[in-house]
Design a protein around this motif. Structure first.
Motif, PDB file in Angstrom:
ATOM      1  N   SER A  34     -55.118   8.903  42.672  1.00 46.72           N
ATOM      2  CA  SER A  34     -56.319   9.736  42.554  1.00 46.72           C
ATOM      3  C   SER A  34     -56.004  11.201  42.863  1.00 46.72           C
ATOM      4  N   ALA A  35     -55.211  11.440  43.874  1.00 44.92           N
ATOM      5  CA  ALA A  35     -54.852  12.815  44.236  1.00 44.92           C
ATOM      6  C   ALA A  35     -54.026  13.478  43.137  1.00 44.92           C
ATOM      7  N   ILE A  36     -53.082  12.740  42.577  1.00 43.67           N
ATOM      8  CA  ILE A  36     -52.251  13.286  41.497  1.00 43.67           C
ATOM      9  C   ILE A  36     -53.107  13.594  40.277  1.00 43.67           C
ATOM     10  N   SER A  37     -53.960  12.665  39.905  1.00 46.00           N
ATOM     11  CA  SER A  37     -54.844  12.894  38.747  1.00 46.00           C
ATOM     12  C   SER A  37     -55.762  14.084  38.981  1.00 46.00           C
ATOM     13  N   SER A  38     -56.329  14.158  40.162  1.00 51.76           N
ATOM     14  CA  SER A  38     -57.265  15.245  40.466  1.00 51.76           C
ATOM     15  C   SER A  38     -56.597  16.607  40.373  1.00 51.76           C
ATOM     16  N   VAL A  39     -55.435  16.762  41.001  1.00 52.77           N
ATOM     17  CA  VAL A  39     -54.801  18.081  41.008  1.00 52.77           C
ATOM     18  C   VAL A  39     -54.269  18.465  39.628  1.00 52.77           C
ATOM     19  N   THR A  40     -53.750  17.508  38.871  1.00 51.00           N
ATOM     20  CA  THR A  40     -53.235  17.869  37.549  1.00 51.00           C
ATOM     21  C   THR A  40     -54.375  18.216  36.586  1.00 51.00           C
ATOM     22  N   PHE A  41     -55.444  17.428  36.591  1.00 52.56           N
ATOM     23  CA  PHE A  41     -56.553  17.728  35.681  1.00 52.56           C
ATOM     24  C   PHE A  41     -57.343  18.958  36.122  1.00 52.56           C
ATOM     25  N   MET A  42     -57.420  19.220  37.427  1.00 50.08           N
ATOM     26  CA  MET A  42     -58.048  20.457  37.894  1.00 50.08           C
ATOM     27  C   MET A  42     -57.258  21.660  37.376  1.00 50.08           C
ATOM     28  N   THR A  43     -55.945  21.561  37.418  1.00 51.92           N
ATOM     29  CA  THR A  43     -55.095  22.642  36.925  1.00 51.92           C
ATOM     30  C   THR A  43     -55.292  22.837  35.421  1.00 51.92           C
ATOM     31  N   LEU A  44     -55.304  21.759  34.667  1.00 53.35           N
ATOM     32  CA  LEU A  44     -55.501  21.872  33.221  1.00 53.35           C
ATOM     33  C   LEU A  44     -56.880  22.435  32.890  1.00 53.35           C
ATOM     34  N   ASN A  45     -57.906  22.016  33.633  1.00 55.70           N
ATOM     35  CA  ASN A  45     -59.246  22.569  33.414  1.00 55.70           C
ATOM     36  C   ASN A  45     -59.271  24.067  33.703  1.00 55.70           C
TER      37      ASN A  45
END
Length: 109
Positions: A34-45
């Motif tokens: 969850s942490a990995i998904s959150s930080v990567t998708f936050m960056t892409l957004n």
């Protein structure tokens, strides 16, 4: 194990990354994934919706590939670096805390 491969250019700019696999930290709600998904998708957004930088990506279950265009202007490159380097530092912290679940490899082209 989640494998993260980050590629930098000769100037030290992150130009692409790949995240693959599941961390297998727990059978239920996996906080590491969850942490990995959150930080990567936050960056892409942030790159797409705040900085309006077009980029390439592919995603699937347990997989994310991202690549920036080669022709970013200096100001956009600097702003993108802030987001991408912040993401990288967060991922390094996760790798340090969860050594058996996260592996980061850095490449330079």
């Amino acid at each position: 194990m989640t494998d993260i491969e980050i590629t930098k250019d000769k100037s030290g700019n992150i130009i692409k990354f790949t995240v693959s696999g599941h961390s297998e930290f727990s059978d239920g709600d996996d906080i590491v994934c969850s942490a990995i998904s959150s930080v990567t998708f936050m960056t892409l957004n942030g790159l797409e919706k705040v900085l309006h930088i077009p980029f390439g990506y592919e995603k699937d279950d347990g997989y994310l590939f991202f690549v920036l265009p080669d022709d970013l202007k200096n100001e956009l490159r600097e702003q993108a670096n802030i987001l991408l380097n912040s993401m990288y530092l967060f991922l390094l912290d996760l790798e340090e805390q969860y050594k058996e679940n996260v592996n980061i490899t850095m490449l330079e082209v």
